[in-house]
Scaffold this motif. Structure first.
Motif, PDB file in Angstrom:
ATOM      1  N   GLY A 188       0.661  -1.112  -0.039  1.00 24.69           N
ATOM      2  CA  GLY A 188      -0.050  -0.060   0.040  1.00 24.69           C
ATOM      3  C   GLY A 188       0.871   1.259   0.100  1.00 24.69           C
ATOM      4  N   LYS A 189       1.989   1.149   0.661  1.00 22.70           N
ATOM      5  CA  LYS A 189       2.999   2.276   0.785  1.00 22.70           C
ATOM      6  C   LYS A 189       3.396   2.829  -0.611  1.00 22.70           C
ATOM      7  N   THR A 190       3.380   1.647  -1.419  1.00 24.26           N
ATOM      8  CA  THR A 190       4.107   2.019  -2.767  1.00 24.26           C
ATOM      9  C   THR A 190       3.056   2.641  -3.816  1.00 24.26           C
ATOM     10  N   VAL A 191       1.763   2.278  -3.446  1.00 28.30           N
ATOM     11  CA  VAL A 191       0.788   2.530  -4.592  1.00 28.30           C
ATOM     12  C   VAL A 191       0.705   4.152  -5.295  1.00 28.30           C
ATOM     13  N   PRO A 192       0.863   5.149  -4.441  1.00 31.95           N
ATOM     14  CA  PRO A 192       0.744   6.393  -4.810  1.00 31.95           C
ATOM     15  C   PRO A 192       2.012   6.914  -5.734  1.00 31.95           C
ATOM     16  N   ASP A 193       3.232   5.960  -5.689  1.00 30.75           N
ATOM     17  CA  ASP A 193       4.279   6.256  -6.568  1.00 30.75           C
ATOM     18  C   ASP A 193       4.541   5.445  -7.766  1.00 30.75           C
ATOM     19  N   ILE A 194       3.708   4.066  -7.698  1.00 34.02           N
ATOM     20  CA  ILE A 194       4.109   2.969  -8.407  1.00 34.02           C
ATOM     21  C   ILE A 194       2.865   2.697  -9.373  1.00 34.02           C
ATOM     22  N   SER A 195       1.523   2.739  -8.663  1.00 34.94           N
ATOM     23  CA  SER A 195       0.615   2.378  -9.324  1.00 34.94           C
ATOM     24  C   SER A 195      -0.891   2.995  -9.292  1.00 34.94           C
ATOM     25  N   LEU A 196      -0.672   4.435  -9.050  1.00 31.71           N
ATOM     26  CA  LEU A 196      -1.903   5.151  -8.766  1.00 31.71           C
ATOM     27  C   LEU A 196      -2.553   5.441 -10.448  1.00 31.71           C
ATOM     28  N   ASN A 197      -1.867   5.424 -11.397  1.00 32.83           N
ATOM     29  CA  ASN A 197      -2.353   5.439 -12.697  1.00 32.83           C
ATOM     30  C   ASN A 197      -2.446   4.129 -13.443  1.00 32.83           C
ATOM     31  N   ALA A 198      -2.363   2.863 -12.665  1.00 34.34           N
ATOM     32  CA  ALA A 198      -1.979   1.716 -13.326  1.00 34.34           C
ATOM     33  C   ALA A 198      -3.639   1.307 -13.929  1.00 34.34           C
ATOM     34  N   VAL A 199      -3.264   0.358 -14.989  1.00 37.52           N
ATOM     35  CA  VAL A 199      -4.380  -0.307 -15.535  1.00 37.52           C
ATOM     36  C   VAL A 199      -4.634  -1.546 -14.909  1.00 37.52           C
ATOM     37  N   ALA A 200      -3.388  -2.283 -14.391  1.00 40.22           N
ATOM     38  CA  ALA A 200      -3.548  -3.551 -14.036  1.00 40.22           C
ATOM     39  C   ALA A 200      -2.322  -3.908 -13.165  1.00 40.22           C
ATOM     40  N   ASN A 201      -2.278  -4.528 -11.885  1.00 42.51           N
ATOM     41  CA  ASN A 201      -0.932  -5.155 -11.517  1.00 42.51           C
ATOM     42  C   ASN A 201      -0.865  -6.423 -12.173  1.00 42.51           C
ATOM     43  N   LEU A 202       0.249  -6.891 -12.655  1.00 43.50           N
ATOM     44  CA  LEU A 202       0.451  -7.844 -13.640  1.00 43.50           C
ATOM     45  C   LEU A 202       1.250  -9.248 -12.781  1.00 43.50           C
TER      46      LEU A 202
END
Length: 343
Positions: free
Chosen positions: A73-87
């Protein structure tokens, strides 16, 4: 000057960049209570201080996947906030247990980027570490995520695709200090089956199912401070549905696996994983496992077992791919992990 953060887009990542994520989190016993309220989690080592002490630990740790979700959860704002999908995931290791009172923070290194052929998105690979208040690494993993581009016209970076090991070697598994299963109480744990009772190639249908509810999913993403837009904002996806956080499905499947694998107590490595198809509220998650490998460990009475955990939304167990090798549409999760079990 804008003070809000729109999140990173594909063009914003550079291989070799180290990102320190915001907002450390101090873990409390409430973390365990909420985790067990969200999922039918009941492995004894994570439920009872006395059981944990009988296995050589100072007290009951926070569930291994709860620690994973917290760091993730800590990583989401920097890594996957605009993600389509976590692969997917690879090379994950739990280095030491997390206990109430520990304060966790996270950092990620960008290790790969590759634009997709449509020019609208790209895949970003990161290696994330979770640290405690003593700066010890409690867990680490690689994940890759599909991220939108800010501007389709922007040039694509030179592709870098990291080479990832198929699995964590048994000799690289971190066994918690003091762990000792020689006095393990199988009655209190809930099942009599020990490490020697499982054979490589064996498959286990975990029988039970849990229907995913919107409220529980939203509570989970808030608990882990996971702010990915696809989980919160129903207007982000064309179908108007919020995507269920993949970690929610992982925890549901792991909890369901108790029926048949009650003594696979501690997850110590994540060899690989794929969120094969999206999960939406209203679907009923079921799970089955396959024994992939077994290994001895130097800890007294402790063996390691490598398991494939598959979560599905319908259909018969033990069905994974079609004739072309593609995941069947009902398969939600395909996870490969090492766990510790009494011999």
């Amino acid at each position: 000057m804008a003070k809000t953060n729109p999140g990173r887009f594909f063009e914003d990542y550079t291989v070799g960049e180290l990102i320190h994520h915001a907002v450390p989190r101090t873990v409390s016993g409430g973390e365990r209570a909420l985790y067990h309220a969200l999922y039918p989690a009941r492995h004894a080592l994570y439920s009872s201080d006395e059981f944990a002490r009988s296995c050589g630990l100072p007290e009951s740790p926070i569930d291994d996947l709860a620690a994973f979700h917290l760091v993730f959860g800590k990583t989401v704002p920097d890594i996957s906030l605009n993600a389509v999908a976590n692969l997917g995931y690879a090379q994950g290791r739990w280095r030491m247990p997390v206990y109430p009172g520990d304060t966790l923070r996270a950092s990620s290194e960008v290790i790969g980027v590759k634009q997709n052929s449509n020019g609208k998105t790209g895949v970003v690979w990161v290696r994330t570490q979770g640290h405690n208040q003593r700066d010890e690494v409690v867990l680490e993993y690689v994940r890759w995520v599909m991220v939108r581009k800010r501007d389709i016209g922007n040039p694509a970076p030179e592709p870098v695709v990291p080479e990832l090991a198929e699995a964590v070697a048994p000799g690289d598994l971190a066994i918690p200090d003091g762990l000792d299963f020689t006095g393990y109480d199988f009655t209190l744990a809930g099942e009599p089956h020990r490490w020697g009772d499982y054979a490589v190639g064996e498959r286990i249908d975990h029988v039970d199912g849990v229907t995913v509810e919107e409220a529980e999913h939203m509570l989970a993403t808030r608990l882990w401070q996971n702010t990915a837009k696809v989980h919160f904002d129903a207007t982000v996806r064309a179908d108007g549905n919020r995507l269920i956080y993949g970690g929610h499905v992982i925890s549901l499947a792991r909890a369901l696996s108790f029926n048949g694998l009650a003594n696979a107590q501690m997850i110590v490595a994540l060899n690989g994983g794929a969120h094969a198809n999206p999960c939406l509220a209203g679907r009923t998650v079921r799970a089955w496992s396959e024994v992939l490998d077994k290994a001895e460990t130097p800890a007294p009475g402790v063996g390691a077992i490598r398991l494939r955990l598959v979560a599905t939304s319908e259909g018969a167990p033990f069905q994974l791919r079609d004739e072309a090798g593609k995941y069947l549409p009902e398969v939600l999760l395909d996870l490969d992990y090492w766990a510790l079990m009494p011999v």
